[in-house]
Design a protein around this motif. Structure first.
Motif, short mmCIF file in Angstrom:
data_model
loop_
_atom_site.label_atom_id
_atom_site.label_comp_id
_atom_site.label_asym_id
_atom_site.label_seq_id
_atom_site.Cartn_x
_atom_site.Cartn_y
_atom_site.Cartn_z
N ARG A 271 33.26 23.96 93.14
CA ARG A 271 34.42 23.26 92.61
C ARG A 271 35.74 23.81 93.18
O ARG A 271 36.69 23.05 93.40
CB ARG A 271 34.42 23.36 91.09
CG ARG A 271 35.36 22.42 90.37
CD ARG A 271 34.90 22.23 88.94
NE ARG A 271 35.21 23.37 88.08
CZ ARG A 271 34.69 23.53 86.87
NH1 ARG A 271 33.82 22.65 86.39
NH2 ARG A 271 35.02 24.57 86.13
N VAL A 272 35.80 25.11 93.42
CA VAL A 272 37.05 25.70 93.92
C VAL A 272 37.12 25.70 95.44
O VAL A 272 38.13 26.13 96.02
CB VAL A 272 37.24 27.14 93.40
CG1 VAL A 272 37.32 27.14 91.89
CG2 VAL A 272 36.15 28.07 93.91
N GLY A 273 36.07 25.23 96.11
CA GLY A 273 36.11 25.14 97.57
C GLY A 273 35.64 26.37 98.31
O GLY A 273 35.97 26.56 99.49
N LEU A 274 34.85 27.21 97.65
CA LEU A 274 34.39 28.44 98.29
C LEU A 274 32.96 28.37 98.81
O LEU A 274 32.41 29.41 99.23
CB LEU A 274 34.53 29.62 97.33
CG LEU A 274 35.95 30.17 97.17
CD1 LEU A 274 36.00 31.24 96.11
CD2 LEU A 274 36.48 30.71 98.51
N LEU A 275 32.34 27.21 98.80
CA LEU A 275 31.03 27.08 99.45
C LEU A 275 31.25 26.62 100.88
O LEU A 275 31.25 25.43 101.19
CB LEU A 275 30.14 26.10 98.68
CG LEU A 275 29.51 26.60 97.39
CD1 LEU A 275 28.50 25.59 96.86
CD2 LEU A 275 28.83 27.96 97.57
N ASN A 276 31.46 27.58 101.77
CA ASN A 276 31.66 27.28 103.19
C ASN A 276 31.28 28.51 104.01
O ASN A 276 30.96 29.57 103.45
CB ASN A 276 33.10 26.84 103.47
CG ASN A 276 34.11 27.91 103.07
OD1 ASN A 276 34.15 28.98 103.64
ND2 ASN A 276 34.92 27.60 102.05
N ASP A 277 31.34 28.39 105.32
CA ASP A 277 30.84 29.46 106.18
C ASP A 277 31.79 30.64 106.31
O ASP A 277 31.48 31.61 107.00
CB ASP A 277 30.46 28.92 107.56
CG ASP A 277 31.66 28.46 108.36
OD1 ASP A 277 32.78 28.37 107.82
OD2 ASP A 277 31.47 28.16 109.56
N ARG A 278 32.95 30.59 105.65
CA ARG A 278 33.83 31.76 105.63
C ARG A 278 33.56 32.64 104.41
O ARG A 278 34.14 33.72 104.29
CB ARG A 278 35.31 31.32 105.61
CG ARG A 278 35.78 30.64 106.88
CD ARG A 278 37.26 30.27 106.80
NE ARG A 278 37.52 29.42 105.63
CZ ARG A 278 37.32 28.10 105.60
NH1 ARG A 278 36.85 27.48 106.69
NH2 ARG A 278 37.56 27.40 104.51
N THR A 279 32.71 32.17 103.51
CA THR A 279 32.45 32.90 102.27
C THR A 279 31.21 33.78 102.39
O THR A 279 30.17 33.34 102.89
CB THR A 279 32.27 31.92 101.09
OG1 THR A 279 33.51 31.23 100.88
CG2 THR A 279 31.90 32.66 99.82
N ILE A 280 31.35 35.00 101.91
CA ILE A 280 30.25 35.96 101.85
C ILE A 280 30.09 36.35 100.38
O ILE A 280 31.02 36.87 99.77
CB ILE A 280 30.53 37.21 102.69
CG1 ILE A 280 30.97 36.83 104.12
CG2 ILE A 280 29.31 38.11 102.74
CD1 ILE A 280 31.48 38.03 104.93
N ILE A 281 28.92 36.07 99.82
CA ILE A 281 28.68 36.34 98.40
C ILE A 281 27.91 37.65 98.27
O ILE A 281 26.80 37.79 98.80
CB ILE A 281 27.88 35.21 97.74
CG1 ILE A 281 28.67 33.89 97.80
CG2 ILE A 281 27.56 35.56 96.28
CD1 ILE A 281 27.91 32.71 97.22
#
Length: 508
Positions: A271-281
């Protein structure tokens, strides 16, 4: 500068994956790998034309280890993962401490020493690239611009490659007198911390230091307001910077987010736009497939893989806190990129790899699963992919010369069967004795030039004792500070009781 490095075993990359070279050599020219091959052939070809020949002998030379949840303090995990009392819980701020006046336990000089201690530990364990994580429990709130500027200075002095950003949060976990945990909010601190994080990105850009890269590093997802997470995603896209966020790490996190925000942690990230290839969980343990969540794969893995999100698996921390990522192979089979982190003491990825392999085999009930190769790739190639740095994590012509060597000539290791199996089965990160970052030697013969390890150890112990004692006034289970030193002893009971008087002499 031309350096020829030879070793009995070299973990090289042939364009499709890691391969082992026996009696191998790596030629480093001006910080990059120029050639990889037979020691005899490269030594003959470049005879008289190299500035230095580093002969490592009975060692494994491999890509430098990449730690994306790297310990950057002293007391992380040491104090709160051992108690077997039924009422035991993680160390938390008390609600009263939050309300009555938070403060930094350490002064700026001590905080700087703590960071130097931590980064030196990473280097001594063979880490060449790091994204640090530090506990905020001993700070007045979270990290500041100046905190991370100090980390950048220390990393650059030591020669380590660092991906840095100050942590920021809108809230903190607190516990009431009954031990019930909630999040106490301070939105002004959250906004201030985010502004500090953006200012730090500008500072890093001005530094123009090839070893230092700015990232955005919000704290645990349940402690960051949704609008701040959305702003993080927007700034990441606009600036092209990575985001590391701690998420999907606990059932308490899941319950808090579902109660407060009406969605799952995965739903919130989307929802906040953090599911992308710049994100590391960091962690990504409690997906729908976890046995304590839905117990079946309902699409979380596919969503992570499709978005290009990377995760950081921290096997030692997972084991010690008993929140276990279930069957790493399922993540890999789904196409999720996996990197590794230490996250706690000791900052030893070799022990972490061993713990991960053993856990995976137990979970599968199959000795053919939990492949060592998967974990080694996560510590090298997986980390490089998460960082968008294809020049790291491999020993191949054109790659950046980030290298580490582990000694295999200690009798305590036993016979060398396969160099990696021997290292992981019987060795530790302490077997690292040589490392290089960008062609610059960081560690030689197990020592880091210019670091007085004895003085650092003594000062580190003093700082640790100060942090330990400070829990008397911060943790919800501690007696008031006026109760004196005994209160800390109740929080951290010894393995066996400490004798209050001299032990009587025993005779036969």
């Amino acid at each position: 500068m031309r350096t020829l490095i030879t070793a009995d075993h070299v973990l090289a990359h042939d364009g499709s994956g890691h391969v082992e070279l026996r009696d191998g050599a790596v030629l480093v020219v001006d910080g990059r790998i120029a050639a990889v091959g037979s020691a005899d052939e490269l030594a003959s070809e470049w005879a008289g034309e190299v500035d230095e020949h580093v002969a490592l002998g009975e060692s494994l030379l491999m890509p430098g280890l990449i730690d994306l949840d790297a310990l950057a303090d002293i007391d992380h995990l040491i104090l709160d993962s051992w108690s077997d009392a039924p009422e035991s819980a993680r160390l938390e701020w008390s609600a009263a401490y939050f309300a009555d006046g938070r403060h930094d336990v350490l002064d700026p000089a001590e905080r700087s020493t703590m960071r130097r201690y931590a980064l030196t530990q990473l280097a001594l364990h063979g880490i060449t690239s790091l994204m640090p994580i530090a506990s905020e429990v001993h700070s007045a709130w979270a990290e500041t611009h100046d905190d991370l500027a100090d980390v950048a200075r220390i990393a650059s002095e030591l020669g380590l490659r660092a991906f840095l950003g100050p942590s920021y949060r809108s809230g903190v976990h607190v516990a009431g007198d009954d031990g019930a945990v909630s999040v106490a909010w301070d939105d002004e601190e959250g906004r201030r911390g985010f502004a500090e994080a953006l200012r730090f990105l500008d500072t890093v850009a001005a530094l123009d230091d090839p070893l230092i890269t700015g990232v955005l590093a919000p704290c645990r997802v349940e402690t960051v307001r949704e609008e701040l997470l959305a702003a993080t995603a927007r700034e990441s896209a606009a600036r092209g910077v990575l985001v590391r966020v701690h998420a999907l790490q606990g059932l308490d996190e899941r319950a808090l987010i579902m109660a407060d925000r009406g969605t799952t942690p995965m739903g919130l990230l989307d929802r906040v736009g953090l599911l992308n290839d710049r994100t590391i969980i960091a962690h990504a343990v409690y997906l729908d497939l976890h046995s304590e969540v839905d117990g079946e794969d309902r699409g979380d893995l596919a969503a992570l893989a499709a978005a290009g999100v990377s995760i950081i698996h921290c096997p030692l921390t997972n084991n010690r806190y008993a929140f276990l990522l279930e069957r790493l192979s399922r993540y890999l089979d789904a196409g999720v990129n996996v990197s590794l982190g230490t996250d706690s003491f000791p900052p030893d990825l070799i022990r972490g790899i061993d713990a991960g392999v053993q856990l995976a085999k137990q979970q599968h009930g199959d000795l053919s699963r939990g492949l060592l190769a998967e974990y080694v790739e996560a510590a090298t190639l997986g980390g490089a992919r998460a960082l968008h740095r294809p020049d790291l994590g491999r020993i191949a012509p054109g790659a950046t010369a980030d290298l580490v060597a582990f000694a295999l000539d200690d009798l305590r290791l036993g016979p060398v069967e396969d160099p990696l199996r021997t290292l992981v089965l019987t060795g530790t990160g302490r077997d690292a004795h040589f490392s290089m970052v960008g062609g610059r030697v960081v560690m030689r013969d197990g020592a880091i030039p210019g670091v007085d390890v004895d003085a650092l150890r003594r000062e580190g112990q003093r700082i640790f004792e100060k942090l330990r004692a400070a829990y008397r006034e911060r943790d919800y289970r501690a007696a008031p500070a006026a109760a004196g030193a005994g209160a800390a002893g109740e929080l951290f009971p010894p393995v066996f009781p400490v004798a209050s008087t001299r032990v009587p002499r025993m005779t036969t």
